[in-house]
Design an enzyme around this catalytic site. Structure first.
Site, PDB file in Angstrom:
ATOM      1  N   HIS A  93       0.799  -1.217   0.000  1.00  0.00           N
ATOM      2  CA  HIS A  93       0.000   0.000   0.000  1.00  0.00           C
ATOM      3  C   HIS A  93       0.835   1.273   0.000  1.00  0.00           C
ATOM      4  O   HIS A  93       0.414   2.296  -0.520  1.00  0.00           O
ATOM      5  CB  HIS A  93      -1.047  -0.060   1.099  1.00  0.00           C
ATOM      6  CG  HIS A  93      -2.138  -0.998   0.676  1.00  0.00           C
ATOM      7  ND1 HIS A  93      -2.071  -2.350   0.928  1.00  0.00           N
ATOM      8  CD2 HIS A  93      -3.232  -0.800  -0.104  1.00  0.00           C
ATOM      9  CE1 HIS A  93      -3.115  -2.932   0.360  1.00  0.00           C
ATOM     10  NE2 HIS A  93      -3.841  -2.016  -0.270  1.00  0.00           N
ATOM     11  N   ARG A 143     -10.277   4.450  -1.189  1.00  0.00           N
ATOM     12  CA  ARG A 143      -9.840   3.474  -0.173  1.00  0.00           C
ATOM     13  C   ARG A 143     -10.087   4.060   1.210  1.00  0.00           C
ATOM     14  O   ARG A 143      -9.282   4.837   1.708  1.00  0.00           O
ATOM     15  CB  ARG A 143      -8.359   3.154  -0.343  1.00  0.00           C
ATOM     16  CG  ARG A 143      -8.023   2.337  -1.576  1.00  0.00           C
ATOM     17  CD  ARG A 143      -6.532   1.979  -1.574  1.00  0.00           C
ATOM     18  NE  ARG A 143      -6.208   0.952  -2.536  1.00  0.00           N
ATOM     19  CZ  ARG A 143      -5.769   1.183  -3.774  1.00  0.00           C
ATOM     20  NH1 ARG A 143      -5.596   2.416  -4.195  1.00  0.00           N
ATOM     21  NH2 ARG A 143      -5.488   0.176  -4.583  1.00  0.00           N
ATOM     22  N   ARG A 154     -15.203   2.288  -1.023  1.00  0.00           N
ATOM     23  CA  ARG A 154     -15.083   0.880  -0.652  1.00  0.00           C
ATOM     24  C   ARG A 154     -15.177   0.757   0.865  1.00  0.00           C
ATOM     25  O   ARG A 154     -14.564   1.548   1.589  1.00  0.00           O
ATOM     26  CB  ARG A 154     -13.738   0.336  -1.142  1.00  0.00           C
ATOM     27  CG  ARG A 154     -13.551  -1.123  -0.807  1.00  0.00           C
ATOM     28  CD  ARG A 154     -12.316  -1.675  -1.444  1.00  0.00           C
ATOM     29  NE  ARG A 154     -11.103  -1.113  -0.868  1.00  0.00           N
ATOM     30  CZ  ARG A 154      -9.878  -1.393  -1.309  1.00  0.00           C
ATOM     31  NH1 ARG A 154      -9.720  -2.208  -2.333  1.00  0.00           N
ATOM     32  NH2 ARG A 154      -8.830  -0.874  -0.734  1.00  0.00           N
ATOM     33  N   GLU A 182     -11.710  -9.830  -6.978  1.00  0.00           N
ATOM     34  CA  GLU A 182     -10.269  -9.826  -6.735  1.00  0.00           C
ATOM     35  C   GLU A 182      -9.775 -11.148  -6.144  1.00  0.00           C
ATOM     36  O   GLU A 182      -8.613 -11.278  -5.776  1.00  0.00           O
ATOM     37  CB  GLU A 182      -9.862  -8.643  -5.842  1.00  0.00           C
ATOM     38  CG  GLU A 182     -10.623  -8.511  -4.551  1.00  0.00           C
ATOM     39  CD  GLU A 182     -10.192  -7.294  -3.725  1.00  0.00           C
ATOM     40  OE1 GLU A 182      -9.130  -6.721  -4.000  1.00  0.00           O
ATOM     41  OE2 GLU A 182     -10.919  -6.933  -2.791  1.00  0.00           O
ATOM     42  N   ASN A 232      -4.766  -6.087  -8.402  1.00  0.00           N
ATOM     43  CA  ASN A 232      -3.614  -6.275  -7.501  1.00  0.00           C
ATOM     44  C   ASN A 232      -3.763  -7.583  -6.733  1.00  0.00           C
ATOM     45  O   ASN A 232      -2.854  -8.406  -6.685  1.00  0.00           O
ATOM     46  CB  ASN A 232      -3.518  -5.131  -6.484  1.00  0.00           C
ATOM     47  CG  ASN A 232      -3.493  -3.785  -7.153  1.00  0.00           C
ATOM     48  OD1 ASN A 232      -3.176  -3.694  -8.329  1.00  0.00           O
ATOM     49  ND2 ASN A 232      -3.842  -2.745  -6.417  1.00  0.00           N
ATOM     50  N   ASP A 233      -4.932  -7.749  -6.126  1.00  0.00           N
ATOM     51  CA  ASP A 233      -5.129  -8.982  -5.370  1.00  0.00           C
ATOM     52  C   ASP A 233      -5.404 -10.165  -6.279  1.00  0.00           C
ATOM     53  O   ASP A 233      -4.953 -11.271  -6.013  1.00  0.00           O
ATOM     54  CB  ASP A 233      -6.275  -8.813  -4.366  1.00  0.00           C
ATOM     55  CG  ASP A 233      -5.782  -8.120  -3.107  1.00  0.00           C
ATOM     56  OD1 ASP A 233      -4.727  -8.532  -2.603  1.00  0.00           O
ATOM     57  OD2 ASP A 233      -6.422  -7.158  -2.666  1.00  0.00           O
ATOM     58  N   ARG A 278       2.041 -10.128  -2.947  1.00  0.00           N
ATOM     59  CA  ARG A 278       2.283  -8.830  -3.587  1.00  0.00           C
ATOM     60  C   ARG A 278       3.300  -7.981  -2.837  1.00  0.00           C
ATOM     61  O   ARG A 278       3.750  -6.956  -3.335  1.00  0.00           O
ATOM     62  CB  ARG A 278       0.949  -8.073  -3.754  1.00  0.00           C
ATOM     63  CG  ARG A 278       0.276  -7.715  -2.450  1.00  0.00           C
ATOM     64  CD  ARG A 278      -1.179  -7.288  -2.653  1.00  0.00           C
ATOM     65  NE  ARG A 278      -1.350  -5.860  -2.727  1.00  0.00           N
ATOM     66  CZ  ARG A 278      -2.531  -5.247  -2.840  1.00  0.00           C
ATOM     67  NH1 ARG A 278      -3.647  -5.967  -2.891  1.00  0.00           N
ATOM     68  NH2 ARG A 278      -2.618  -3.953  -2.893  1.00  0.00           N
ATOM     69  N   CYS A 336      -9.985  -1.394 -11.123  1.00  0.00           N
ATOM     70  CA  CYS A 336      -9.400  -0.371 -10.261  1.00  0.00           C
ATOM     71  C   CYS A 336      -8.034  -0.790  -9.721  1.00  0.00           C
ATOM     72  O   CYS A 336      -7.453  -0.108  -8.892  1.00  0.00           O
ATOM     73  CB  CYS A 336     -10.337  -0.001  -9.126  1.00  0.00           C
ATOM     74  SG  CYS A 336     -10.693  -1.371  -8.030  1.00  0.00           S
TER      75      CYS A 336
HETATM   76  C1  PEP Z   1      -6.783  -4.503  -5.812  1.00  0.00           C
HETATM   77  O1  PEP Z   1      -6.635  -5.470  -5.074  1.00  0.00           O
HETATM   78  O2  PEP Z   1      -6.515  -4.502  -7.028  1.00  0.00           O
HETATM   79  C2  PEP Z   1      -7.311  -3.234  -5.276  1.00  0.00           C
HETATM   80  C3  PEP Z   1      -7.654  -2.255  -6.069  1.00  0.00           C
HETATM   81  O3  PEP Z   1      -7.389  -3.094  -3.944  1.00  0.00           O
HETATM   82  P1  PEP Z   1      -6.158  -2.918  -2.936  1.00  0.00           P
HETATM   83  O4  PEP Z   1      -4.929  -2.643  -3.750  1.00  0.00           O
HETATM   84  O5  PEP Z   1      -6.498  -1.791  -2.034  1.00  0.00           O
HETATM   85  O6  PEP Z   1      -6.104  -4.232  -2.229  1.00  0.00           O
HETATM   86 MG    MG Z   2      -7.538  -5.546  -3.125  1.00  0.00          MG
END
Ligand code: PEP
Ligand code: MG
Length: 761
Positions: free
Chosen positions: A366, A473, A509, A608, A631-632, A642, A679
């Site tokens: 993050h 977020r 979210r 995700e 991302n997830d 990650r 996203c």
């Molecule tokens: C993701 O997982 O792609 C996402 C947008 O959420 P975060 O990065 O906050 O987990």
């Molecule tokens: Mg995520």
């Protein structure tokens, strides 16, 4: 054997420097295996195909640095080339045997060599030799392989920090020589600035190395810290009368004596007089004593290491309290930390941060996302950077390539300054696109939204012409507090976002904590946090937190009607139904019981987790919209953490399996007739954005900083062309091939400028 291994590793970890590490290895291995000779050969830093004898016990020490073998040459070279152990009873009869008279090894017949391998690269060879003519037994071979595997990391670290090259080239080098450390590129851009090390307090291993401005004052502060600690210890001792017997309490006297002038106290004063600041001097001396205790044979004495460490922390916290350095933050500061987190923003003037470097973490941590959101070049996972030693040093941070240069040369700086100028020019050129629509050459309209979390990135988003917020977020404002924010506190923060973007939609979210997002006041301690209690799982288990948040969102939307609510980490339909019920409950409370006129917000689910990909139509049927968190999804689909720099190379958003999963989501949403956006960070990468458009996505949400670059690239492509390309691309077997095939196909001077950082030689 395990005991010997433990003691070798402990001694190595406590070693003063790399020379000392090598000496410990050879003497300890020789003693534990009871051999005549133990030697270490390491790859020469300059002549990469040569292995140099760098430490030995048993051979003539004058041969150190002089015996050099090419890969494949002699038995040492054979071990290196085969990358596996060689175990011989009669080494002299092997065709590869090479004799070096300067070593004086003729009497030793049996030979066992194990390669030292780090990340698939042979860094060196560890050798033992005996006089008898029998091969080493299986257990001994396994032991040597284990020692080598354990030491590989230490040797790779010495390689990265330049210590190894100082030894192999045997030249005298200045400590402050330019070094380049590699990490994970996490937010693009290049910056040159002064390192400001953010260290957690009362952590002896994380005290930045600083020099004393005023030695007398440092000594005085140190003495005051000792007096305060002595007082605490005496009070503690008094409180234990009757609870511990006299013998046990006598330990407190021992501690008090350790603080005296002829013990730790005296050593520290000496160090301060050498020029170190008191906290640095104290941590060095205490850690030295801790490691001495840890290495003791006697188990009782070994246990005392923990007591010394505890005493160390107590004094350190007083020292850090009294360190009345009013922090002077340079204008172009590079924030450096072992594990930088968003809380750092609370301690420093954010506008002065020019770059960020974290030893831990990876490109989708993050902190990296924040770096991208704020346009701050960031390198995560710079695991070899001696972070406590760079406070005040000049650094180049290269967020494109994931490099950190310490004490750079003027020539190197000039190259980077040129690159920074090029980037500035590109940003200037892109400004004209701010109000231009994002329409492809064949007239498809792509909506570009932004991801927000801070007030700062919301402002930037509006400047860049964002059409909405695809992901707000909410955990970011939660992170900046020292308790859960109240309903009214949340309402105000959310209201500000909704008002700023009104009438554009804002997708909020619900709290997505867990994984790597820990709230300081709600720690979740798990062995496997990304597969544990995170996102919707936490908030459904705590409806009071969820309801409070949803009520705050709904109240904030009064009269604005641009709120959308997004649910993170949905992995089954039950979670979705439960969350919707709670949102209904909050809505009814507010509209029916409290008579607040509210429009019902649209509700969406994040896709995700791989399970959600396979149930995308069922999920889509129950919500108003979908949003893909790449991302997830990448992390879970590819089984790559990650945050872990060790596997960062495997984390690839062009992986053909990910592309196929994304296609299933786009098609599923279309069949269900529901809008779907992306996203995750892939949407903000110009090449990633092209791929997503080819896959069928028409709403992309990204860091504001990337918006104009993405717009620029999408305005230069044709959807029909990239969609046709996609069919061939998803059949490719390798993510690197996918990326290069796509880049090649869309290449033009204008596009290349957007996707490639200027080469730095
Ligand atoms: C993701 O997982 O792609 C996402 C947008 O959420 P975060 O990065 O906050 O987990
Ligand atoms: Mg995520």
């Amino acid at each position: 054997m395990l005991e010997s291994l433990r003691s070798i590793v402990q001694e190595v970890n406590a070693a003063r420097d790399f020379r000392n590490v090598l000496d410990i290895i050879v003497s300890q291995v020789k003693a534990s295996m009871d051999t005549g000779i133990c030697s270490v050969y390491l790859r020469d830093a300059e002549e990469q195909d040569v292995f140099v004898l760098l430490a030995t016990q048993g051979l003539n020490p004058d041969a150190i640095g002089k015996v050099r073998l090419k890969e494949g040459e002699g038995l040492v070279g054979l071990v290196a080339r085969k990358a596996e152990p060689v175990n011989l009873g009669r080494a002299d009869q092997h065709p590869n045997y090479a004799y070096f008279p300067e070593t004086g090894e003729e009497a030793y017949n049996s030979f066992l060599g194990a390669p030292i391998i780090h990340h698939r690269k042979v860094m060196g060879v560890l050798i033992v030799q005996r006089q008898n003519q029998r091969p080493f037994d299986e257990g001994e071979e396994a032991f040597l392989v284990t020692v080598s595997a354990q030491l590989a990391g230490v040797i790779a670290h010495a390689d990265a920090t330049g210590e190894l090259s100082r030894l192999t080239s045997l030249k005298q080098q200045d400590e402050r020589v330019e070094l380049v450390f590699t990490g994970v590129p996490s937010a693009p851009g290049v910056a040159i600035g002064t390192a400001v090390v953010m260290a957690p307090v009362s952590d002896l291993n994380a005290v930045p190395l600083r020099t004393a401005d005023n030695i007398d004052q440092e000594v005085e502060q140190f003495k005051a810290a000792l007096t305060a600690t002595r007082k605490d210890m005496k009070a503690l001792d008094r409180g234990l009368v009757g609870k511990l017997n006299d013998e046990e309490r006598a330990l407190f006297d021992v501690y008090l004596r350790m603080l005296d002038d002829h013990a730790l106290g005296g050593e520290v004063v000496e160090k301060i007089k050498e020029g170190f600041a008191a906290p640095s001097a104290w941590s060095m001396v205490v850690l030295d004593h801790v490691s001495r205790f840890e290495r003791m044979e006697d188990a009782y004495l070994r246990e005392r290491a923990a007591d010394v460490r505890d005493l160390g922390r107590r004094v350190l916290s007083y020292l850090q309290e009294s360190e009345n350095r009013i922090p002077v933050y340079p204008d172009n500061m590079v924030l450096v930390g072992e594990e930088l987190s968003a809380t750092a923003f609370a301690d420093v003037p954010v506008e002065k941060i020019t770059a960020m470097v974290s030893v831990q973490g990876s490109s989708n941590s993050h902190m990296a996302i924040l770096g991208r959101a704020m346009g701050i070049p960031t390198v995560m996972g710079a695991v070899d950077l001696p972070w406590t030693e760079v406070d005040g040093a000049e650094l180049i941070v290269d967020g494109h390539r994931g490099q950190v240069v310490t004490w750079p040369t003027e020539e190197h700086k000039a190259v980077y300054i040129h690159e920074m100028e090029e980037e500035k020019l590109l940003a200037e050129d892109l400004k004209v696109l701010q109000d231009a629509p994002c329409i492809t050459c064949d007239d498809s309209s792509i909506a570009l939204w932004v991801n927000t979390g801070l007030r700062l990135d919301a402002k930037l988003s509006l400047d860049r012409g964002a059409e909405g917020v695809g992901l707000y977020r909410t955990e970011i404002p939660f992170l900046m507090q020292d308790r859960f924010p109240s309903e009214e506190e949340q309402r105000q923060v959310y209201r500000e976002q909704l008002e700023m973007f009104n009438p554009r939609p804002v997708t909020m979210r619900t709290l997505d904590i867990g994984g790597d997002k820990d709230l300081p006041y709600f720690p979740i301690d798990e062995a496997n946090p990304f597969l544990g209690w995170r996102g919707i799982r936490v908030t459904l288990d705590h409806p009071e937190i969820f309801l409070l948040q949803v009520r705050a969102m709904l109240r904030a939307s009064e009269g604005l009607d641009n709120l959308r609510i997004l649910l993170p980490m949905i992995s089954n339909l039950n979670e979705l139904e439960s969350a919707k019920r709670l949102i209904d409950q909050a809505y009814k409370e507010l509209t029916e019981e409290e008579n607040i006129p509210l429009q019902k917000p649209k509700i969406g689910a994040m896709i995700e987790v791989p399970a959600a990909v396979y149930q995308v139509e069922e999920i889509a049927g129950r919500v108003d919209f979908l949003s893909v968190g790449t991302n997830d999804l990448t992390q879970y689909l590819l089984a790559v953490d990650r945050n872990n720099p060790r596997v960062a190379e495997l984390y690839h958003s062009c992986h053909p399996s990910l592309l196929r999963a994304l296609k299933m989501v786009a098609d599923g949403a279309a069949r269900a007739g529901k809008p779907v956006s992306v996203c995750g960070e892939m949407a903000g990468d110009p090449v990633g954005a092209v791929l997503l458009v080819a896959l069928g996505f028409r709403i992309l949400s990204m860091s504001a900083n990337n918006l104009l670059k993405v717009k620029a690239i999408l305005r230069q492509i044709r959807v029909d062309e990239v969609s046709a390309l996609l069919n061939g691309i998803v059949q490719l077997e390798d993510p690197v091939m996918v990326k290069s095939r796509l880049e090649e196909a869309i290449s033009s001077p204008e596009i290349d400028r957007l996707i490639r950082p200027v080469a730095v030689h």
